[in-house]
Design a protein around this motif. Structure first.
Motif, PDB file in Angstrom:
ATOM      1  N   ASP A  12       0.847  -1.185   0.000  1.00  0.00           N
ATOM      2  CA  ASP A  12       0.000   0.000   0.000  1.00  0.00           C
ATOM      3  C   ASP A  12       0.889   1.243   0.000  1.00  0.00           C
ATOM      4  OD1 ASP A  12      -2.833   1.208   0.702  1.00  0.00           O
ATOM      5  OD2 ASP A  12      -1.375   2.169   2.025  1.00  0.00           O
ATOM      6  N   GLU A  13       0.580   2.193  -0.857  1.00  0.00           N
ATOM      7  CA  GLU A  13       1.423   3.386  -1.015  1.00  0.00           C
ATOM      8  C   GLU A  13       1.565   4.174   0.287  1.00  0.00           C
ATOM      9  OE1 GLU A  13       1.634   7.427  -3.776  1.00  0.00           O
ATOM     10  OE2 GLU A  13       0.194   5.857  -4.254  1.00  0.00           O
ATOM     11  N   THR A  14       0.484   4.352   1.028  1.00  0.00           N
ATOM     12  CA  THR A  14       0.544   5.107   2.287  1.00  0.00           C
ATOM     13  C   THR A  14       1.391   4.377   3.317  1.00  0.00           C
ATOM     14  OG1 THR A  14      -1.618   6.080   1.876  1.00  0.00           O
ATOM     15  CG2 THR A  14      -0.823   6.135   4.140  1.00  0.00           C
ATOM     16  N   ARG A  15       1.218   3.066   3.424  1.00  0.00           N
ATOM     17  CA  ARG A  15       2.026   2.303   4.389  1.00  0.00           C
ATOM     18  C   ARG A  15       3.498   2.323   3.993  1.00  0.00           C
ATOM     19  NH1 ARG A  15      -2.854  -0.876   4.766  1.00  0.00           N
ATOM     20  NH2 ARG A  15      -2.181  -2.341   3.167  1.00  0.00           N
ATOM     21  N   PHE A  16       3.759   2.308   2.696  1.00  0.00           N
ATOM     22  CA  PHE A  16       5.145   2.396   2.243  1.00  0.00           C
ATOM     23  C   PHE A  16       5.748   3.744   2.643  1.00  0.00           C
ATOM     24  CE2 PHE A  16       8.627   2.899  -0.778  1.00  0.00           C
ATOM     25  CZ  PHE A  16       9.247   1.656  -0.677  1.00  0.00           C
ATOM     26  N   THR A  20       8.874   4.374   5.156  1.00  0.00           N
ATOM     27  CA  THR A  20      10.017   5.185   4.742  1.00  0.00           C
ATOM     28  C   THR A  20      10.307   6.288   5.761  1.00  0.00           C
ATOM     29  OG1 THR A  20       9.509   4.734   2.430  1.00  0.00           O
ATOM     30  CG2 THR A  20      10.960   6.597   2.864  1.00  0.00           C
ATOM     31  N   LEU A  21       9.267   6.955   6.225  1.00  0.00           N
ATOM     32  CA  LEU A  21       9.453   7.998   7.241  1.00  0.00           C
ATOM     33  C   LEU A  21      10.018   7.421   8.530  1.00  0.00           C
ATOM     34  CD1 LEU A  21       6.197  10.115   6.775  1.00  0.00           C
ATOM     35  CD2 LEU A  21       8.552  10.881   6.366  1.00  0.00           C
ATOM     36  N   LEU A  22       9.499   6.271   8.933  1.00  0.00           N
ATOM     37  CA  LEU A  22       9.936   5.663  10.189  1.00  0.00           C
ATOM     38  C   LEU A  22      11.340   5.067  10.096  1.00  0.00           C
ATOM     39  CD1 LEU A  22       6.602   4.059  11.400  1.00  0.00           C
ATOM     40  CD2 LEU A  22       7.765   6.072  12.337  1.00  0.00           C
ATOM     41  N   LEU A  23      11.802   4.798   8.906  1.00  0.00           N
ATOM     42  CA  LEU A  23      13.193   4.361   8.747  1.00  0.00           C
ATOM     43  C   LEU A  23      14.156   5.521   9.007  1.00  0.00           C
ATOM     44  CD1 LEU A  23      12.808   2.063   5.652  1.00  0.00           C
ATOM     45  CD2 LEU A  23      13.735   1.359   7.868  1.00  0.00           C
ATOM     46  N   GLN A  24      13.683   6.732   8.781  1.00  0.00           N
ATOM     47  CA  GLN A  24      14.515   7.920   8.942  1.00  0.00           C
ATOM     48  C   GLN A  24      14.438   8.505  10.349  1.00  0.00           C
ATOM     49  OE1 GLN A  24      13.071  10.479   5.830  1.00  0.00           O
ATOM     50  NE2 GLN A  24      13.534   8.981   4.253  1.00  0.00           N
ATOM     51  N   HIS A  25      13.300   8.301  11.037  1.00  0.00           N
ATOM     52  CA  HIS A  25      13.102   8.927  12.350  1.00  0.00           C
ATOM     53  C   HIS A  25      11.945   8.232  13.058  1.00  0.00           C
ATOM     54  CE1 HIS A  25      11.952  12.100  15.220  1.00  0.00           C
ATOM     55  NE2 HIS A  25      13.197  12.514  15.105  1.00  0.00           N
ATOM     56  N   LEU A  32       3.038  11.577  12.315  1.00  0.00           N
ATOM     57  CA  LEU A  32       2.855  10.968  10.992  1.00  0.00           C
ATOM     58  C   LEU A  32       1.628  11.559  10.300  1.00  0.00           C
ATOM     59  CD1 LEU A  32       3.666   7.253  11.847  1.00  0.00           C
ATOM     60  CD2 LEU A  32       4.962   8.718  10.283  1.00  0.00           C
ATOM     61  N   SER A  33       0.586  11.800  11.075  1.00  0.00           N
ATOM     62  CA  SER A  33      -0.630  12.401  10.546  1.00  0.00           C
ATOM     63  C   SER A  33      -0.340  13.770   9.933  1.00  0.00           C
ATOM     64  CB  SER A  33      -1.662  12.521  11.665  1.00  0.00           C
ATOM     65  OG  SER A  33      -2.772  13.262  11.253  1.00  0.00           O
ATOM     66  N   ARG A  34       0.420  14.564  10.640  1.00  0.00           N
ATOM     67  CA  ARG A  34       0.762  15.901  10.139  1.00  0.00           C
ATOM     68  C   ARG A  34       1.662  15.825   8.913  1.00  0.00           C
ATOM     69  NH1 ARG A  34       1.836  18.492  16.065  1.00  0.00           N
ATOM     70  NH2 ARG A  34      -0.350  18.791  16.609  1.00  0.00           N
ATOM     71  N   LYS A  35       2.636  14.930   8.950  1.00  0.00           N
ATOM     72  CA  LYS A  35       3.578  14.819   7.826  1.00  0.00           C
ATOM     73  C   LYS A  35       2.888  14.359   6.543  1.00  0.00           C
ATOM     74  CE  LYS A  35       8.260  14.552   9.162  1.00  0.00           C
ATOM     75  NZ  LYS A  35       8.710  15.611   8.314  1.00  0.00           N
ATOM     76  N   LEU A  36       1.929  13.441   6.687  1.00  0.00           N
ATOM     77  CA  LEU A  36       1.282  12.850   5.510  1.00  0.00           C
ATOM     78  C   LEU A  36      -0.054  13.504   5.162  1.00  0.00           C
ATOM     79  CD1 LEU A  36       2.112   9.110   6.218  1.00  0.00           C
ATOM     80  CD2 LEU A  36       3.166  10.598   4.515  1.00  0.00           C
ATOM     81  N   GLY A  37      -0.531  14.373   6.019  1.00  0.00           N
ATOM     82  CA  GLY A  37      -1.793  15.040   5.749  1.00  0.00           C
ATOM     83  C   GLY A  37      -2.995  14.124   5.819  1.00  0.00           C
ATOM     84  N   LEU A  38      -2.925  13.128   6.677  1.00  0.00           N
ATOM     85  CA  LEU A  38      -4.021  12.179   6.873  1.00  0.00           C
ATOM     86  C   LEU A  38      -4.517  12.255   8.314  1.00  0.00           C
ATOM     87  CD1 LEU A  38      -2.412   9.113   5.060  1.00  0.00           C
ATOM     88  CD2 LEU A  38      -4.244  10.556   4.176  1.00  0.00           C
ATOM     89  N   SER A  39      -5.712  11.743   8.548  1.00  0.00           N
ATOM     90  CA  SER A  39      -6.245  11.751   9.909  1.00  0.00           C
ATOM     91  C   SER A  39      -5.458  10.785  10.792  1.00  0.00           C
ATOM     92  CB  SER A  39      -7.720  11.355   9.903  1.00  0.00           C
ATOM     93  OG  SER A  39      -7.859   9.992   9.557  1.00  0.00           O
ATOM     94  N   GLU A  40      -5.483  11.039  12.080  1.00  0.00           N
ATOM     95  CA  GLU A  40      -4.790  10.155  13.025  1.00  0.00           C
ATOM     96  C   GLU A  40      -5.400   8.758  13.008  1.00  0.00           C
ATOM     97  OE1 GLU A  40      -4.076  11.725  16.963  1.00  0.00           O
ATOM     98  OE2 GLU A  40      -3.802  13.747  16.150  1.00  0.00           O
ATOM     99  N   SER A  41      -6.719   8.675  12.813  1.00  0.00           N
ATOM    100  CA  SER A  41      -7.348   7.347  12.771  1.00  0.00           C
ATOM    101  C   SER A  41      -6.891   6.558  11.535  1.00  0.00           C
ATOM    102  CB  SER A  41      -8.869   7.459  12.826  1.00  0.00           C
ATOM    103  OG  SER A  41      -9.358   8.178  11.720  1.00  0.00           O
TER     104      SER A  41
END
Length: 145
Positions: A12-16, A20-25, A32-41
């Motif tokens: 899944d593109e979002t999970r990928f 990727t973000l979590l590999l860096q930090h 993650l919600s703020r970085k990706l512009g998605l809801s926390e849920s």
């Protein structure tokens, strides 16, 4: 590690992107919600899938859980893909694999023959669209071009 589960999780593109973000930090759901512009849920649902696949571990820091990637799972997956890519194609041996008689006739490598017949070409050749030549895809040992 269940390879299919891991591949589905990172397919899944979002999970990928999360991976990727979590590999860096290390991030929490809110970050993650703020970085990706998605809801926390939505992020939480994706995190759940990644955790179930064994790709993420969470560490509670105060009110938040910060996530990190289990790199061992990624290394195992990479090893399995490398092994898969190293598999060699076997020669067509209908007598050994139990082909039906119709399939057996179409196999052009039976009885030690390495010459293509018209019936065998669809299994190992394709027309080169640019030059109109027949290309050998490595499935047989006849007229390589």
């Amino acid at each position: 590690m269940d390879t299919a589960t891991v591949l589905k999780a990172i397919g899944d593109e979002t999970r990928f992107k999360i991976l990727t973000l979590l590999l860096q930090h290390n991030y929490c759901v809110r970050a993650l919600s703020r970085k990706l512009g998605l809801s926390e849920s939505a992020i939480s649902q994706h995190i759940k899938v990644l955790r179930e696949a064994g790709l993420l571990v969470g560490v509670k820091k105060g009110y938040y859980v910060h996530y990190d990637v289990n790199r061992d799972v990624l290394h195992q997956l990479a090893s399995q893909i490398k092994e898969l890519a190293a598999l060699e194609r076997e020669l067509c041996r209908p007598d050994k694999v139990g082909c039906e008689s119709a399939e057996r006739k179409r196999c052009h490598l039976q009885k030690g023959s390495h010459n293509c017949s018209n019936g065998g070409q669809p299994f190992c050749h394709d027309k080169d669209s640019e030059e109109g030549r027949v290309k050998n895809h490595g499935n047989c040992k006849c007229h390589k071009s």
